[in-house]
Write a protein that holds these residues in place. Structure first.
Motif, PDB file in Angstrom:
ATOM      1  N   VAL A  88     -31.353  26.664  46.097  1.00  0.00           N
ATOM      2  CA  VAL A  88     -30.726  26.796  47.415  1.00  0.00           C
ATOM      3  C   VAL A  88     -29.329  26.167  47.431  1.00  0.00           C
ATOM      4  N   ASP A  89     -29.163  25.022  46.800  1.00  0.00           N
ATOM      5  CA  ASP A  89     -27.843  24.378  46.751  1.00  0.00           C
ATOM      6  C   ASP A  89     -26.833  25.251  46.001  1.00  0.00           C
ATOM      7  N   ALA A  90     -27.264  25.843  44.898  1.00  0.00           N
ATOM      8  CA  ALA A  90     -26.386  26.725  44.139  1.00  0.00           C
ATOM      9  C   ALA A  90     -26.006  27.943  44.973  1.00  0.00           C
ATOM     10  N   PHE A  91     -26.959  28.454  45.751  1.00  0.00           N
ATOM     11  CA  PHE A  91     -26.688  29.602  46.611  1.00  0.00           C
ATOM     12  C   PHE A  91     -25.624  29.250  47.651  1.00  0.00           C
ATOM     13  N   ALA A  92     -25.726  28.074  48.252  1.00  0.00           N
ATOM     14  CA  ALA A  92     -24.749  27.644  49.257  1.00  0.00           C
ATOM     15  C   ALA A  92     -23.358  27.507  48.636  1.00  0.00           C
ATOM     16  N   GLU A  93     -23.281  26.914  47.459  1.00  0.00           N
ATOM     17  CA  GLU A  93     -21.993  26.755  46.776  1.00  0.00           C
ATOM     18  C   GLU A  93     -21.423  28.107  46.364  1.00  0.00           C
ATOM     19  N   LEU A  94     -22.300  29.007  45.935  1.00  0.00           N
ATOM     20  CA  LEU A  94     -21.860  30.342  45.554  1.00  0.00           C
ATOM     21  C   LEU A  94     -21.277  31.084  46.756  1.00  0.00           C
ATOM     22  N   GLN A  95     -21.887  30.930  47.915  1.00  0.00           N
ATOM     23  CA  GLN A  95     -21.370  31.573  49.129  1.00  0.00           C
ATOM     24  C   GLN A  95     -19.971  31.058  49.459  1.00  0.00           C
ATOM     25  N   LYS A  96     -19.743  29.759  49.293  1.00  0.00           N
ATOM     26  CA  LYS A  96     -18.407  29.198  49.528  1.00  0.00           C
ATOM     27  C   LYS A  96     -17.396  29.797  48.549  1.00  0.00           C
ATOM     28  N   ALA A  97     -17.800  29.891  47.279  1.00  0.00           N
ATOM     29  CA  ALA A  97     -16.911  30.446  46.262  1.00  0.00           C
ATOM     30  C   ALA A  97     -16.591  31.907  46.556  1.00  0.00           C
ATOM     31  N   LEU A  98     -17.583  32.663  46.995  1.00  0.00           N
ATOM     32  CA  LEU A  98     -17.361  34.074  47.321  1.00  0.00           C
ATOM     33  C   LEU A  98     -16.387  34.232  48.490  1.00  0.00           C
ATOM     34  N   ARG A  99     -16.510  33.369  49.494  1.00  0.00           N
ATOM     35  CA  ARG A  99     -15.577  33.423  50.621  1.00  0.00           C
ATOM     36  C   ARG A  99     -14.158  33.109  50.164  1.00  0.00           C
ATOM     37  N   ARG A 100     -14.015  32.108  49.297  1.00  0.00           N
ATOM     38  CA  ARG A 100     -12.687  31.783  48.757  1.00  0.00           C
ATOM     39  C   ARG A 100     -12.123  32.960  47.966  1.00  0.00           C
ATOM     40  N   ASN A 101     -12.962  33.588  47.162  1.00  0.00           N
ATOM     41  CA  ASN A 101     -12.517  34.725  46.364  1.00  0.00           C
ATOM     42  C   ASN A 101     -12.084  35.885  47.255  1.00  0.00           C
ATOM     43  N   GLN A 102     -12.863  36.157  48.290  1.00  0.00           N
ATOM     44  CA  GLN A 102     -12.520  37.245  49.203  1.00  0.00           C
ATOM     45  C   GLN A 102     -11.199  36.967  49.911  1.00  0.00           C
ATOM     46  N   PHE A 103     -10.988  35.734  50.334  1.00  0.00           N
ATOM     47  CA  PHE A 103      -9.748  35.357  51.005  1.00  0.00           C
ATOM     48  C   PHE A 103      -8.561  35.524  50.054  1.00  0.00           C
ATOM     49  N   THR A 104      -8.716  35.053  48.819  1.00  0.00           N
ATOM     50  CA  THR A 104      -7.650  35.173  47.825  1.00  0.00           C
ATOM     51  C   THR A 104      -7.338  36.636  47.543  1.00  0.00           C
ATOM     52  N   ASN A 105      -8.372  37.454  47.415  1.00  0.00           N
ATOM     53  CA  ASN A 105      -8.166  38.884  47.169  1.00  0.00           C
ATOM     54  C   ASN A 105      -7.452  39.547  48.341  1.00  0.00           C
ATOM     55  N   LEU A 106      -7.810  39.155  49.544  1.00  0.00           N
ATOM     56  CA  LEU A 106      -7.151  39.696  50.730  1.00  0.00           C
ATOM     57  C   LEU A 106      -5.669  39.346  50.734  1.00  0.00           C
ATOM     58  N   LEU A 107      -5.354  38.098  50.415  1.00  0.00           N
ATOM     59  CA  LEU A 107      -3.942  37.683  50.353  1.00  0.00           C
ATOM     60  C   LEU A 107      -3.192  38.446  49.275  1.00  0.00           C
ATOM     61  N   ASP A 108      -3.834  38.674  48.137  1.00  0.00           N
ATOM     62  CA  ASP A 108      -3.190  39.406  47.048  1.00  0.00           C
ATOM     63  C   ASP A 108      -2.871  40.842  47.448  1.00  0.00           C
ATOM     64  N   GLN A 109      -3.694  41.426  48.317  1.00  0.00           N
ATOM     65  CA  GLN A 109      -3.518  42.818  48.708  1.00  0.00           C
ATOM     66  C   GLN A 109      -2.515  43.000  49.856  1.00  0.00           C
ATOM     67  N   MET A 110      -2.161  41.901  50.504  1.00  0.00           N
ATOM     68  CA  MET A 110      -1.239  41.996  51.636  1.00  0.00           C
ATOM     69  C   MET A 110       0.197  42.164  51.159  1.00  0.00           C
ATOM     70  N   ASP A 111       0.970  42.895  51.958  1.00  0.00           N
ATOM     71  CA  ASP A 111       2.399  43.015  51.709  1.00  0.00           C
ATOM     72  C   ASP A 111       3.092  41.778  52.259  1.00  0.00           C
ATOM     73  N   ASP A 112       4.317  41.533  51.794  1.00  0.00           N
ATOM     74  CA  ASP A 112       5.078  40.380  52.260  1.00  0.00           C
ATOM     75  C   ASP A 112       5.257  40.385  53.777  1.00  0.00           C
ATOM     76  N   ASP A 113       5.493  41.569  54.350  1.00  0.00           N
ATOM     77  CA  ASP A 113       5.729  41.622  55.795  1.00  0.00           C
ATOM     78  C   ASP A 113       4.467  41.304  56.586  1.00  0.00           C
ATOM     79  N   GLU A 114       3.300  41.479  55.994  1.00  0.00           N
ATOM     80  CA  GLU A 114       2.060  41.131  56.690  1.00  0.00           C
ATOM     81  C   GLU A 114       1.828  39.625  56.717  1.00  0.00           C
ATOM     82  N   LEU A 115       2.483  38.907  55.806  1.00  0.00           N
ATOM     83  CA  LEU A 115       2.351  37.450  55.777  1.00  0.00           C
ATOM     84  C   LEU A 115       3.355  36.754  56.682  1.00  0.00           C
TER      85      LEU A 115
END
Length: 119
Positions: A88-115
């Motif tokens: 269960v602890d590993a699952f909770a940490e994995l969920q945090k990592a997945l959210r960070r990854n999704q956020f990073t991927n979203l930022l990578d896909q944004m254009d400069d004007d969207e930031l």
């Protein structure tokens, strides 16, 4: 347009041992100039190495990217394995990592004007 114009040419061709060292040094967060010094490259090789490191699509840039990705991926893969076994602890940490990854991927896909924050 010729194919050679589309793809960057490698100036520095690492040996297999150097390629592994480049991945490991990148995983540890070393900058290209530091990597060149650790690889004991002479001045000309160092300049070629650093140019390739800064040029997307070159072998050196790809090796550096692999090393950086491995740094994040290997611990997360261990968490995934433990979570799939019911930790269960590993699952909770994995969920945090997945959210960070999704956020990073979203930022990578944004254009400069969207930031841009409009005032």
């Amino acid at each position: 347009m010729a194919k050679s114009e589309l793809l960057p040419a490698d100036l520095f061709s690492p040996t297999e041992d150097q390629a592994e060292d480049i991945r490991r040094l990148a995983a540890l967060g070393y900058r290209p100039a530091q990597m060149a010094a650790a690889l004991k490259l002479d001045r000309a090789e160092s300049l070629m190495f650093q140019r390739d490191a800064a040029t997307p699509g070159t072998s050196v840039a790809a090796l550096i990217r692999q090393g950086v990705i491995e740094t994040a991926a290997l611990p997360q893969m261990s968490l995934q394995s433990a979570a799939s076994k019911g930790d269960v602890d590993a699952f909770a940490e994995l969920q945090k990592a997945l959210r960070r990854n999704q956020f990073t991927n979203l930022l990578d896909q944004m254009d400069d004007d969207e930031l841009t924050v409009y005032q």
